[in-house]
Design a protein around this motif. Structure first.
Motif, mmCIF file in Angstrom:
data_model
loop_
_atom_site.group_PDB
_atom_site.id
_atom_site.type_symbol
_atom_site.label_atom_id
_atom_site.label_comp_id
_atom_site.label_asym_id
_atom_site.label_seq_id
_atom_site.Cartn_x
_atom_site.Cartn_y
_atom_site.Cartn_z
ATOM 1 N N LEU A 1 -5.438 5.893 9.160
ATOM 2 C CA LEU A 1 -6.619 5.003 9.100
ATOM 3 C C LEU A 1 -7.065 5.235 7.927
ATOM 4 O O LEU A 1 -7.670 3.900 7.143
ATOM 5 C CB LEU A 1 -7.143 4.964 10.506
ATOM 6 N N PRO A 2 -7.857 6.187 7.519
ATOM 7 C CA PRO A 2 -8.660 6.124 6.219
ATOM 8 C C PRO A 2 -7.699 5.606 4.840
ATOM 9 O O PRO A 2 -8.374 5.141 3.912
ATOM 10 C CB PRO A 2 -8.683 7.719 5.888
ATOM 11 N N ASP A 3 -6.298 5.703 4.923
ATOM 12 C CA ASP A 3 -5.615 5.046 3.921
ATOM 13 C C ASP A 3 -5.398 3.461 3.986
ATOM 14 O O ASP A 3 -4.802 3.194 2.922
ATOM 15 C CB ASP A 3 -4.337 5.833 3.866
ATOM 16 N N ASN B 1 0.699 -1.264 0.172
ATOM 17 C CA ASN B 1 -0.087 0.088 -0.067
ATOM 18 C C ASN B 1 0.976 1.062 -0.148
ATOM 19 O O ASN B 1 1.480 1.510 1.076
ATOM 20 C CB ASN B 1 -0.958 -0.028 1.197
ATOM 21 N N PRO B 2 0.833 1.994 -1.160
ATOM 22 C CA PRO B 2 1.635 3.218 -1.073
ATOM 23 C C PRO B 2 1.329 4.293 -0.045
ATOM 24 O O PRO B 2 2.300 5.131 0.026
ATOM 25 C CB PRO B 2 1.551 3.712 -2.481
ATOM 26 N N LYS B 3 0.167 4.318 0.391
ATOM 27 C CA LYS B 3 0.000 5.106 1.236
ATOM 28 C C LYS B 3 0.088 4.830 2.955
ATOM 29 O O LYS B 3 -0.196 5.737 3.827
ATOM 30 C CB LYS B 3 -1.627 5.689 1.176
ATOM 31 N N THR B 4 0.546 3.624 2.956
ATOM 32 C CA THR B 4 0.922 3.206 4.509
ATOM 33 C C THR B 4 2.281 2.668 4.674
ATOM 34 O O THR B 4 3.150 3.303 4.901
ATOM 35 C CB THR B 4 -0.083 2.104 4.893
ATOM 36 N N LYS C 1 -9.023 -2.468 7.340
ATOM 37 C CA LYS C 1 -10.081 -1.866 8.018
ATOM 38 C C LYS C 1 -10.979 -2.761 8.695
ATOM 39 O O LYS C 1 -11.490 -2.728 9.882
ATOM 40 C CB LYS C 1 -10.952 -1.019 6.987
ATOM 41 N N PHE C 2 -11.277 -3.843 8.089
ATOM 42 C CA PHE C 2 -12.153 -4.934 8.587
ATOM 43 C C PHE C 2 -11.629 -5.676 9.599
ATOM 44 O O PHE C 2 -12.247 -6.093 10.719
ATOM 45 C CB PHE C 2 -12.788 -5.757 7.252
ATOM 46 N N MET C 3 -10.370 -6.048 9.411
ATOM 47 C CA MET C 3 -9.377 -6.905 10.439
ATOM 48 C C MET C 3 -9.637 -5.642 11.880
ATOM 49 O O MET C 3 -9.571 -6.415 12.703
ATOM 50 C CB MET C 3 -8.166 -6.992 9.956
ATOM 51 N N PHE D 1 -18.090 1.262 21.024
ATOM 52 C CA PHE D 1 -18.420 0.173 21.876
ATOM 53 C C PHE D 1 -17.056 -0.344 22.693
ATOM 54 O O PHE D 1 -17.105 -0.779 23.629
ATOM 55 C CB PHE D 1 -18.914 -1.041 21.121
ATOM 56 N N GLY D 2 -16.062 -0.790 21.708
ATOM 57 C CA GLY D 2 -15.010 -1.424 22.189
ATOM 58 C C GLY D 2 -14.172 -0.261 23.203
ATOM 59 O O GLY D 2 -12.959 -0.590 23.474
ATOM 60 N N THR D 3 -14.538 1.035 23.029
ATOM 61 C CA THR D 3 -13.707 2.078 23.855
ATOM 62 C C THR D 3 -12.267 2.081 23.269
ATOM 63 O O THR D 3 -11.449 2.140 23.867
ATOM 64 C CB THR D 3 -13.687 1.729 25.216
ATOM 65 N N VAL D 4 -12.127 2.180 21.927
ATOM 66 C CA VAL D 4 -11.119 1.900 21.256
ATOM 67 C C VAL D 4 -10.405 3.512 20.983
ATOM 68 O O VAL D 4 -9.488 3.980 21.328
ATOM 69 C CB VAL D 4 -10.933 1.303 19.983
ATOM 70 N N GLY D 5 -11.259 4.321 20.262
ATOM 71 C CA GLY D 5 -10.964 5.589 19.966
ATOM 72 C C GLY D 5 -10.541 5.938 18.486
ATOM 73 O O GLY D 5 -10.219 7.024 18.142
ATOM 74 N N LEU D 6 -10.289 4.854 17.732
ATOM 75 C CA LEU D 6 -9.785 4.713 16.444
ATOM 76 C C LEU D 6 -10.970 5.341 15.491
ATOM 77 O O LEU D 6 -12.209 4.920 15.711
ATOM 78 C CB LEU D 6 -9.281 3.603 15.797
ATOM 79 N N SER D 7 -10.696 6.070 14.521
ATOM 80 C CA SER D 7 -11.772 6.560 13.682
ATOM 81 C C SER D 7 -11.135 6.890 12.302
ATOM 82 O O SER D 7 -10.178 7.137 12.065
ATOM 83 C CB SER D 7 -12.368 8.294 14.033
ATOM 84 N N LEU D 8 -12.255 6.993 11.303
ATOM 85 C CA LEU D 8 -11.798 7.224 9.795
ATOM 86 C C LEU D 8 -12.088 8.766 9.751
ATOM 87 O O LEU D 8 -12.058 9.213 8.526
ATOM 88 C CB LEU D 8 -12.900 6.275 8.927
ATOM 89 N N GLY D 9 -12.271 9.442 10.644
ATOM 90 C CA GLY D 9 -12.358 10.807 10.512
ATOM 91 C C GLY D 9 -13.616 11.395 10.483
ATOM 92 O O GLY D 9 -13.837 12.859 10.320
ATOM 93 N N ILE D 10 -14.720 10.955 10.790
ATOM 94 C CA ILE D 10 -16.056 11.360 10.853
ATOM 95 C C ILE D 10 -16.297 12.077 12.273
ATOM 96 O O ILE D 10 -17.542 12.770 12.421
ATOM 97 C CB ILE D 10 -17.195 10.372 10.518
ATOM 98 N N THR D 11 -15.760 12.008 13.138
ATOM 99 C CA THR D 11 -16.343 12.181 14.695
ATOM 100 C C THR D 11 -16.629 13.627 14.835
ATOM 101 O O THR D 11 -17.711 14.092 15.292
ATOM 102 C CB THR D 11 -15.317 11.693 15.947
#
Length: 457
Positions: free
Chosen positions: A295-297, A262-265, A303-305, A397-407
């Motif tokens: 994360l969006p990249d 992946n050239p973006k990661t 993302k599913f994993m 729900f998992g109290t993780v805090g990761l987001s794809l930028g929509i929060t």
């Protein structure tokens, strides 16, 4: 002098069940935090951020989630950041642990009801040694956070100066150990988390170590501390260590393979950077909330994993959220026993009670229902893709805090939905699990219906 109504209210509070008191304690902390964060002194603009946004941030901090409606560094003053840090610390350790430590500092005797509350808040089945365990939790927390803060401070001093470097070192050590995911790196780029340290060995290893240690669970610490050999560990500890190791190893391999081209990661990174980034990406979904890659990249497969790892989360009685490693471990061995045609569920030469399996199944189903409802709300009220809504819901729900930028752009309805989901993810599943256990033990039906069969599959 208290009125009759006040005395009645106090009496009702005292008659609450332990699980109700645990939920009430978290709710009170969130309410107090929201009031403080809504003060003009908490925001750098000199104006209050608005109660819903303050409530969202306080819930995210107490529930050690890390989802934010505004960048932590650019939005909050030092006062606001310290409030968030205290909420993270209290939420990570649990209000009963903090209350017990405060009582001990004042020389108060810990009552039986308080010991029951401590045991239930830490997922313990015995009241023996609760005060000792609480003291060990404090000492262990100070030790791990202290070591992490010192190492990170030394690193950050070179980047931000002495005072700011030490402050950032302490903040990120506490946030990482409590699996909160709040960061102060918005000083360079807003919402950047730890992406500027993608290839930094020290920062990566320290943050990952704190996340893993905080997510193992206090009971696991205590068991490891007391025994000398693996075979002497309790079944719970063995299962947690096994599932944690498998998830970390599998996560590293999966993310490395999925993102290597992946050239973006991963592709532009050095060999060391690729390994560190893949390792970090396998650790952070365990309810931590930091990220060193955009994360969006990520590829859709990654993302599913990440969604799966976020839903599983950390271990029972820890600073982490999710359905917990022990829960997924119990269900895995239950399925394995069905495949083998065994009537018993065996692991590490021990046999599991079927009630534990039913409890684990109930937690997973309830968790999935919460995620589905929240995802549905987000897809109705927001102009976002399904994966973005699903990712946000599982993260809450998992109290993780990761987001794809929509929060930050969520509507009020969606923010309220995420607030409730974070609260249920941190408190609700724990409370429901305890309530299920209590109901199972109290069940004393005088008759049973006749057995019959249903075709499944």
């Amino acid at each position: 002098m208290t009125t009759k109504r006040q005395r009645g209210f106090i009496k009702r509070i005292l008659n609450f069940t332990p699980t109700q008191l645990i939920s009430l304690g978290f709710a009170v902390m969130i309410f107090v935090g929201s009031i403080l964060l809504n003060l003009p002194i908490a925001s750098k603009g000199g104006e209050n951020i608005g109660y819903i946004n303050a409530l969202f941030t306080a819930t995210s901090a107490v529930c050690v989630t890390g989802l934010v409606v505004a960048d932590t560094y650019t939005q909050w003053t030092t006062f606001g950041q310290i409030v968030i840090l205290f909420l993270i610390q209290i939420g990570g350790l649990g209000f009963m642990t903090m209350a017990t430590l405060f009582s001990l500092a004042l020389g108060r005797r810990i009552s039986l009801k308080e010991r029951i509350l401590i045991a239930e808040s830490l997922n313990q089945y015995s009241l023996e040694g609760m005060v000792r365990l609480t003291k060990q939790i404090l000492l262990g927390t100070l030790l791990f956070e202290g070591i992490g803060a010192i190492i990170l401070s030394i690193k950050f001093i070179g980047d931000f100066g002495v005072a700011d470097g030490i402050y950032k070192g302490v903040f990120h050590a506490i946030s990482a150990f409590c699996n909160a995911g709040f960061d102060l790196m918005g000083e360079r780029v807003q919402y950047s988390s730890l992406t500027m340290y993608t290839e930094d060995t020290i920062v990566n290893l320290v943050i990952m170590s704190l996340i893993i240690i905080g997510g193992l669970g206090f009971a696991v610490w205590d068991d490891i501390y007391k025994v000398k050999h693996f075979r002497e560990l309790k079944l719970h500890t063995k299962l947690v260590l096994l599932v944690t190791a498998v998830l970390l190893a599998a996560g590293f391999i999966i993310f490395f393979i999925l993102e290597i081209n992946n050239p973006k990661t991963l592709q532009p990174l050095t060999g060391k950077g690729k390994i560190l980034a893949a390792m970090f990406q396998s650790v952070t979904p365990r309810t931590a909330g930091f990220n060193t890659l955009s994360l969006p990249d990520l590829t859709n497969a990654s993302k599913f994993m990440t969604l799966i790892f976020m839903f599983i989360g950390g271990s029972p009685g820890s600073t982490a959220g999710g359905i917990k490693t022990a829960t997924i471990g119990v269900l895995f061995f239950a399925v394995l026993s069905v495949i083998k045609g065994s009537e018993d569920i065996n692991l590490f030469k021990k046999r599991l009670n079927v009630e534990i399996v039913l409890r684990a199944l109930a937690i997973v189903v309830i968790g999935l229902c919460i995620v589905v409802i929240t995802t549905t709300i987000l897809t109705i009220f927001e102009q976002v893709t399904f994966i973005e809504a699903f990712f946000e819901s599982v993260s809450a729900f998992g109290t993780v805090g990761l987001s794809l930028g929509i929060t930050p752009s969520l509507s009020i309805v969606s923010k309220v939905a995420i607030i409730i989901t974070m609260f249920l993810g941190r408190v609700g599943v724990l409370t429901m699990a305890l309530a299920l256990t209590i109901k199972m033990h109290k069940s004393n039906a005088k008759y049973k219906y006749p057995e019959d069969k249903v075709m499944v599959g």
